[in-house]
Write an enzyme that holds these catalytic residues in place. Structure first.
Site, PDB file in Angstrom:
ATOM      1  N   HIS A  46      30.883   4.625  10.860  1.00 44.75           N
ATOM      2  CA  HIS A  46      30.392   5.489  11.936  1.00 44.75           C
ATOM      3  C   HIS A  46      28.907   5.260  12.214  1.00 44.75           C
ATOM      4  CE1 HIS A  46      33.944   8.427  11.064  1.00 44.75           C
ATOM      5  NE2 HIS A  46      34.326   7.202  11.357  1.00 44.75           N
ATOM      6  N   GLU A  76      29.857   8.102   6.828  1.00 40.12           N
ATOM      7  CA  GLU A  76      30.812   6.983   6.770  1.00 40.12           C
ATOM      8  C   GLU A  76      30.141   5.704   7.269  1.00 40.12           C
ATOM      9  OE1 GLU A  76      34.924   7.386   8.102  1.00 40.12           O
ATOM     10  OE2 GLU A  76      34.734   5.469   9.155  1.00 40.12           O
ATOM     11  N   LYS A  80      30.084  10.978  13.767  1.00 42.46           N
ATOM     12  CA  LYS A  80      30.565   9.749  14.404  1.00 42.46           C
ATOM     13  C   LYS A  80      30.055   9.774  15.839  1.00 42.46           C
ATOM     14  CE  LYS A  80      34.823   7.103  15.071  1.00 42.46           C
ATOM     15  NZ  LYS A  80      36.294   7.097  14.984  1.00 42.46           N
ATOM     16  N   GLU A  82      30.886  15.303   8.683  1.00 42.73           N
ATOM     17  CA  GLU A  82      30.965  13.849   8.926  1.00 42.73           C
ATOM     18  C   GLU A  82      30.684  13.540  10.389  1.00 42.73           C
ATOM     19  OE1 GLU A  82      34.615  12.125   7.565  1.00 42.73           O
ATOM     20  OE2 GLU A  82      34.303  10.264   8.676  1.00 42.73           O
ATOM     21  N   HIS A 130      44.379  15.592   4.986  1.00 39.76           N
ATOM     22  CA  HIS A 130      44.306  16.594   6.056  1.00 39.76           C
ATOM     23  C   HIS A 130      45.490  17.528   5.848  1.00 39.76           C
ATOM     24  CE1 HIS A 130      42.517  13.012   8.039  1.00 39.76           C
ATOM     25  NE2 HIS A 130      41.747  13.884   8.642  1.00 39.76           N
TER      26      HIS A 130
HETATM   27  C1  GLT Z   1      39.953  10.159  10.681  1.00 42.43           C
HETATM   28  C2  GLT Z   1      38.535   9.686  10.811  1.00 42.43           C
HETATM   29  C3  GLT Z   1      37.832   9.684   9.509  1.00 42.43           C
HETATM   30  C4  GLT Z   1      37.649  11.045   8.935  1.00 42.43           C
HETATM   31  C5  GLT Z   1      38.942  11.686   8.582  1.00 42.43           C
HETATM   32  C6  GLT Z   1      38.684  13.086   8.091  1.00 42.43           C
HETATM   33  S1  GLT Z   1      40.082  11.635   9.857  1.00 42.43           S
HETATM   34  O1  GLT Z   1      40.735   9.216  10.005  1.00 42.43           O
HETATM   35  O2  GLT Z   1      38.549   8.379  11.377  1.00 42.43           O
HETATM   36  O3  GLT Z   1      36.605   9.051   9.601  1.00 42.43           O
HETATM   37  O4  GLT Z   1      36.907  10.927   7.749  1.00 42.43           O
HETATM   38  O5  GLT Z   1      38.958  14.042   9.051  1.00 42.43           O
HETATM   39 MN    MN Z   2      36.081   5.626  10.591  1.00 45.10          MN
HETATM   40 MN    MN Z   3      35.697   9.140   7.592  1.00 44.39          MN
END
Ligand code: GLT
Ligand code: MN
Ligand code: MN
Length: 388
Positions: free
Chosen positions: A221, A218, A184, A182, A55
């Protein structure tokens, strides 16, 4: 017994924030002294990683002066040159500073939204300067605790406008860079917008430059959302949108645990590696995870080495599964096709439809047949447990 040494062609990467995690959580302070970015690059080189991601503020503190920025970047570049590590991905911290408590691109305050754009343009410049070709957007604060606070339709529009603006910025600057979004479902916000990879894929198609934008799914997530990660990643691959991936592990139904890859659910980790390897995934294999809070820096190295080792073992298991005669015989049996139905598949035509209408089927026989999936799964388990 294969050699499980990580090599550059495996494209194993870690964020500065992963091996640099000092173990702070909502209930306790740090347990490891912070290391500088240069020290972290050296640690990653020592364990055999190929690349390092960051970051903006992992590298350059948010309140650094331009002179401090230049010195930090110079030292970081020297560490990269010394170790041979590359920077494949960069991202913006749009979640830590109190200014972003109500989000960045979706904040209700237009000054916060403009500041978020400005901060991201600067961070994109920094990423480009260090060679990053993938730029990740994780909107941890883009959400709500109460929907009284934000109009969800407005939030979608604001997110789209920000992405369109930043795509144009990259084009204007002629950077060789693509975006990876990404998802979540929650944490740190009560609910985060575009909460799964599937939501992101749909959102991307509404942008002005959808070709420039893909996803960064991810494991943790999607598992937080109770979903099958392998299926989500397959959908991203099918859409040509798997620009990057965050590998880690997570027990279902928990907070974001970010455990070492394969630490919780080895079987789903296996099917994930199999999916990536069988389909020629060629971007970074990024471990977005951190060591248990119980560890010192030797434990952090064990954690990082473990992520890569597990991936390589599962890659070997994939080759073994694909070559296993008994498994492959079952796979062939499951997919047996005498070609007699081919005339009904593919593009629709009125003739096909009327021919299909006259076809007879032995429905009871179709339902009565055992498929052998129990045997196939147990063979897979035997193989993973090393007794095949
Ligand atoms: C943070 C988050 C991650 C993201 C990162 C990128 S920041 O640690 O939990 O899943 O990938 O911004
Ligand atoms: Mn994570
Ligand atoms: Mn991540």
């Amino acid at each position: 017994m294969t050699d499980y040494t990580p090599k550059p062609e495996h494209k194993f990467t870690f964020g500065l924030w992963t091996v640099g995690n000092i173990g702070r959580d909502p209930f306790g302070s740090e347990v490891r002294p912070a290391k500088t970015p240069v020290e972290l690059v050296r640690l990653l080189a020592e364990v055999g990683a190929w690349g390092v991601n960051f970051h903006d503020n992992d590298l350059v503190p948010i309140d650094a002066t331009p002179a401090e920025r230049d010195r930090i970047v110079k030292d970081f570049k020297a560490a990269l040159a010394e170790t041979g590590l590359v920077v494949p991905m960069a991202t913006t911290n749009l979640f830590f500073d109190p200014a972003f408590k109500d989000g960045a691109f979706t904040a209700n305050d237009p000054k916060v939204r403009a500041y978020a754009l400005q901060k991201t343009m600067n961070a994109i410049d920094l990423g480009a300067e260090l060679g990053a070709r993938i730029y990740v957007f994780w909107g941890g604060r883009e959400g709500t605790e109460t929907d009284a606070s934000k109009d969800p339709m407005e939030s979608i529009k604001r997110s789209r406008e920000a992405m369109n603006f930043l795509c144009e910025y990259v084009l204007d600057k002629k950077y060789d860079m693509k975006f990876a979004l990404e998802a979540k479902p929650n944490e740190p916000r009560g609910d985060i917008y575009n909460s799964t990879t599937g939501h992101m894929l749909a959102f991307i198609e509404t942008l002005d430059h959808p070709d420039m934008v893909g996803v960064n799914p991810e494991v943790a997530h999607e598992h937080m959302a109770g979903l099958n990660f392998v299926h989500g990643v397959a959908q991203a691959l099918d859409a040509g949108k798997l620009f990057h991936i965050d590998l880690n592990d997570q027990a279902f139904g928990r907070y974001d645990q970010d455990f070492r890859f394969g630490a919780v659910n080895l079987k789903s980790a296996f099917f994930l590696v199999k999916l990536l390897e069988d389909n020629g995934y060629d971007s970074s294999r990024h471990f977005d995870a951190h060591a248990y809070r119980t560890e010192d820096y030797e434990g952090v190295k064990d954690f990082a080495r473990g992520c890569m080792r597990t991936y390589l073992i599962l890659k070997e298991k994939t080759a073994q599964w694909n070559a296993d005669k008994e498994i492959q015989a079952l796979v062939a049996e499951i997919n047996a096709d005498d070609g007699s139905m081919s005339k009904y598949f593919g593009k629709y035509s009125a003739q096909k439809a009327s021919a299909l209408r006259t076809q007879t089927f032995d429905r009871l026989a179709l339902g009565a047949r055992g498929l052998g999936y129990e045997r196939l799964d147990q063979l897979t388990v035997d193989l993973l447990l090393g007794v095949r």
